[in-house]
Each structure stands twice: as structure tokens, then as C-alpha cells.
Write an enzyme that holds these catalytic residues in place. Structure first.
Site, PDB file in Angstrom:
ATOM      1  N   ASP A  18       0.851  -1.149   0.082  1.00 34.17           N
ATOM      2  CA  ASP A  18      -0.005   0.136   0.067  1.00 34.17           C
ATOM      3  C   ASP A  18       0.916   1.518   0.041  1.00 34.17           C
ATOM      4  O   ASP A  18       2.039   1.265   0.584  1.00 34.17           O
ATOM      5  CB  ASP A  18      -0.935   0.032   1.260  1.00 34.17           C
ATOM      6  CG  ASP A  18      -1.842   0.983   1.012  1.00 34.17           C
ATOM      7  OD1 ASP A  18      -2.248   1.363  -0.103  1.00 34.17           O
ATOM      8  OD2 ASP A  18      -2.487   1.315   2.398  1.00 34.17           O
ATOM      9  N   ASN A  66     -10.350  -3.131  -6.508  1.00 36.46           N
ATOM     10  CA  ASN A  66      -9.642  -1.975  -7.254  1.00 36.46           C
ATOM     11  C   ASN A  66     -10.225  -1.808  -8.632  1.00 36.46           C
ATOM     12  O   ASN A  66      -9.887  -0.832  -9.477  1.00 36.46           O
ATOM     13  CB  ASN A  66      -8.169  -2.569  -7.395  1.00 36.46           C
ATOM     14  CG  ASN A  66      -7.332  -2.409  -6.156  1.00 36.46           C
ATOM     15  OD1 ASN A  66      -6.514  -3.017  -5.988  1.00 36.46           O
ATOM     16  ND2 ASN A  66      -7.812  -1.395  -5.220  1.00 36.46           N
TER      17      ASN A  66
HETATM   18  C1  FPP Z   1      -1.977   0.183  -3.345  1.00 43.20           C
HETATM   19  O1  FPP Z   1      -1.428   1.577  -3.335  1.00 43.20           O
HETATM   20  C2  FPP Z   1      -1.253  -0.330  -4.431  1.00 43.20           C
HETATM   21  C3  FPP Z   1      -2.077  -0.933  -5.540  1.00 43.20           C
HETATM   22  C4  FPP Z   1      -3.659  -0.807  -5.710  1.00 43.20           C
HETATM   23  C5  FPP Z   1      -1.172  -1.666  -6.714  1.00 43.20           C
HETATM   24  C6  FPP Z   1      -0.180  -2.368  -6.255  1.00 43.20           C
HETATM   25  C7  FPP Z   1       0.432  -2.783  -7.507  1.00 43.20           C
HETATM   26  C8  FPP Z   1       1.674  -2.451  -7.667  1.00 43.20           C
HETATM   27  C9  FPP Z   1       2.603  -2.322  -6.382  1.00 43.20           C
HETATM   28  C10 FPP Z   1       2.484  -2.684  -8.968  1.00 43.20           C
HETATM   29  C11 FPP Z   1       2.162  -4.174  -9.509  1.00 43.20           C
HETATM   30  C12 FPP Z   1       3.193  -4.725 -10.076  1.00 43.20           C
HETATM   31  C13 FPP Z   1       3.090  -6.009 -10.552  1.00 43.20           C
HETATM   32  C14 FPP Z   1       4.446  -6.615 -10.970  1.00 43.20           C
HETATM   33  C15 FPP Z   1       1.848  -6.876 -10.771  1.00 43.20           C
HETATM   34  P1  FPP Z   1      -2.536   2.726  -3.503  1.00 43.20           P
HETATM   35  O2  FPP Z   1      -2.682   3.042  -4.937  1.00 43.20           O
HETATM   36  O3  FPP Z   1      -3.869   2.266  -2.836  1.00 43.20           O
HETATM   37  O4  FPP Z   1      -1.734   3.814  -2.681  1.00 43.20           O
HETATM   38  P2  FPP Z   1      -2.520   5.044  -1.652  1.00 43.20           P
HETATM   39  O5  FPP Z   1      -3.298   4.206  -0.573  1.00 43.20           O
HETATM   40  O6  FPP Z   1      -1.382   5.737  -1.333  1.00 43.20           O
HETATM   41  O7  FPP Z   1      -3.695   5.672  -2.664  1.00 43.20           O
END
Ligand code: FPP
Length: 251
Positions: A18, A66
Site C-alpha cells: 500500500d 480495485n
Molecule cells: C496500493 O497503493 C497498491 C495497488 C492498488 C497496486 C499495487 C501494484 C503494484 C505494487 C505494482 C504491481 C506490479 C506487478 C508486477 C503486478 P494505493 O494506490 O492504494 O496507494 P494509496 O493508498 O497511497 O493511494
């Protein structure tokens, strides 16, 4: 690396990655830049986990919730697995890493699905670390799907209510060989499990980090593993019982 992993390394490490969005926003960048940086962090953590002796690494890459994000962000996130596998597959094969996936694969765009299935097929012979991508994944959905498979088996007379056990139920989950999670890490300074591996985390140790996912590297992982080693896992027993069991094993 040929060194033996330190004793008491988690066999199954699961990570809620996250903080990509906040990492980007705090730098005045679009959220998608955060996801790209998050993908780089995935590379580093996969490598470090393997070198540190983790046997199963499960990464929450895209939850079933998501899908409700803005379309442009979803589209961007859906491009990353293809790019990741294209670059990382040779190293995975060379390092004997087996790629697996959990989640609703049929919801993924065709390109993602075929690159994922290609990675799974091309590493099917690998016997080293299991690298599991939770993609379009939600634990409640996984449990409902497990119940559906179970009911089908019941209809065919392959299972009876009396014969069902926790162990046999687990065979109906998305990845039947997946062991219980030993250590669950969540980055981004939040304290939630967010519908991740609800069955498998029953006795997991939980570690949260204030680092945003793109900032979480080998050093932060080693800190989490060191903290895990200091914990006493009691599985419902008393501390005295755990210690006397340990003494018996040692004697
Ligand atoms: C949460 O951060 C993260 C995600 C929803 C996506 C995670 C994806 C990756 C780390 C890259 C994927 C890579 C591969 C190889 C499949 P957020 O966007 O919710 O962060 P925030 O809480 O700060 O908004």
C-alpha cells in the site's frame, strides 16, 4: 546465494503493498508514477525474499475492489503485469522461482491473462520460491469460490458433510498447496487486512510499516524479518507450553 537462510525465516510471507498513490502525490507526480515505482519495489523485494530464504511470497497486486478505481488508473495497473513478466521471467526461470496466481483470472484483460498464464506455464517446473500474484483477488470471493467447488463435489458424491475438515476444505481454495501465512506485512501506515487471504492468515504475525510501498526495500524487509524472529508464536497455547515444547524438541 548459497548461504543457509537464518533460522526462523517465515516460510510464507504475504504483503499488502500500500502507498503507491500517496508516494506519488507527495512528490507532485501522477498516481500512476507511484504504481510504476511500486513495480520496481516488487522486483527488489522478490529478489531479497528469495535470497533471504522465504519459500512462498504472496503479493497483493490488485484487489477485486480495485476494479472500482478510475478507469485510467485501472488501465495503467493492468499494463504492469505484462511488462513485469516480460522483463523478469528469464531471471525467475534462472533462479528456479515458480510463478502462481490467485484471484478471478477471467476478469483480467486478455493480454494480462495470457502473460500471466505464460509465466505460470514456463515456471511450472521450478522448485524454488513460489511467487504468488493476487490479481483481481478478494478473500471473500476466494472462499465463495471454494464453497462452490465443494458443493459441486458434494453433488457428485465425492465429499460428505461429515468428512469435511479444515485441511480438506483448504484444498478447494485458489492455490491448494499454499501454506498458512507466517508473516503478513502491510506498508503505507494503515492497519487493515483489506480482504486479503482471510483463511490463510489465521495465525499470521502482522507487521505494519509506515514506509510507502515504493520506499520498501531490502533494508525494510530485513527489519520486518528481524521483528518476526523476536516474536513468540503461541497458536493459542500459553507461553510456558510453547517454551516447554521447544525444550523437548531441543533435548
Ligand atoms: C496500493 O497503493 C497498491 C495497488 C492498488 C497496486 C499495487 C501494484 C503494484 C505494487 C505494482 C504491481 C506490479 C506487478 C508486477 C503486478 P494505493 O494506490 O492504494 O496507494 P494509496 O493508498 O497511497 O493511494
Amino acid at each position: 546465494m548459497n548461504e543457509q537462510p537464518p533460522a526462523n525465516t517465515p516460510r510464507h510471507l504475504a504483503i499488502i503493498m500500500d502507498g503507491n498513490g500517496r508516494w506519488a502525490e507527495s512528490r507532485g507526480l501522477p498516481r500512476t508514477d507511484g504504481h510504476r515505482a511500486g513495480m520496481e519495489a516488487v522486483r527488489a523485494i522478490v529478489r531479497a525474499s528469495r535470497e533471504l530464504g522465504v519459500k512462498w511470497l504472496t503479493l497483493y497486486a490488485f484487489s477485486s475492489e480495485n476494479w472500482n478505481r478510475p478507469k485510467s488508473e485501472v488501465d495503467y495497473l493492468m499494463r504492469l503485469p505484462e511488462e513485469f513478466f516480460e522483463k523478469e521471467l528469464p531471471e525467475a526461470i534462472e533462479k528456479n522461482v515458480r510463478i502462481l496466481a490467485i484471484g478471478k483470472r477471467d476478469r483480467l484483460p486478455l493480454g494480462v491473462r495470457s502473460s500471466l498464464e505464460n509465466a505460470i506455464a514456463r515456471t511450472a517446473h521450478c522448485t524454488g520460491m513460489r511467487l504468488v500474484f493476487a490479481l483481481s483477488y478478494g478473500a471473500r470471493g476466494e472462499l465463495v469460490e471454494a464453497a462452490r467447488r465443494l458443493l459441486r463435489d458434494a453433488e457428485l458424491g465425492r465429499v460428505t458433510p461429515e468428512a469435511l475438515t479444515e485441511k480438506s476444505f483448504a484444498q478447494y481454495l485458489d492455490e491448494p498447496e499454499m501454506p498458512d501465512v507466517d508473516l503478513l506485512i502491510r506498508t503505507g501506515g494503515e492497519y487493515r487486512v483489506s480482504n486479503f487471504l482471510l483463511w490463510q492468515i489465521a495465525y499470521a504475525e502482522i507487521y505494519t510499516s509506515d514506509a510507502m510501498w515504493p520506499e520498501f526495500g531490502r533494508e525494510q524487509l530485513e527489519r520486518a524479518l528481524a521483528e518476526y524472529r523476536r516474536r513468540e508464536r503461541r497458536f493459542g497455547l500459553t507461553s510456558a507450553q510453547v517454551r516447554s515444547g521447544r525444550d523437548e524438541i531441543a533435548s
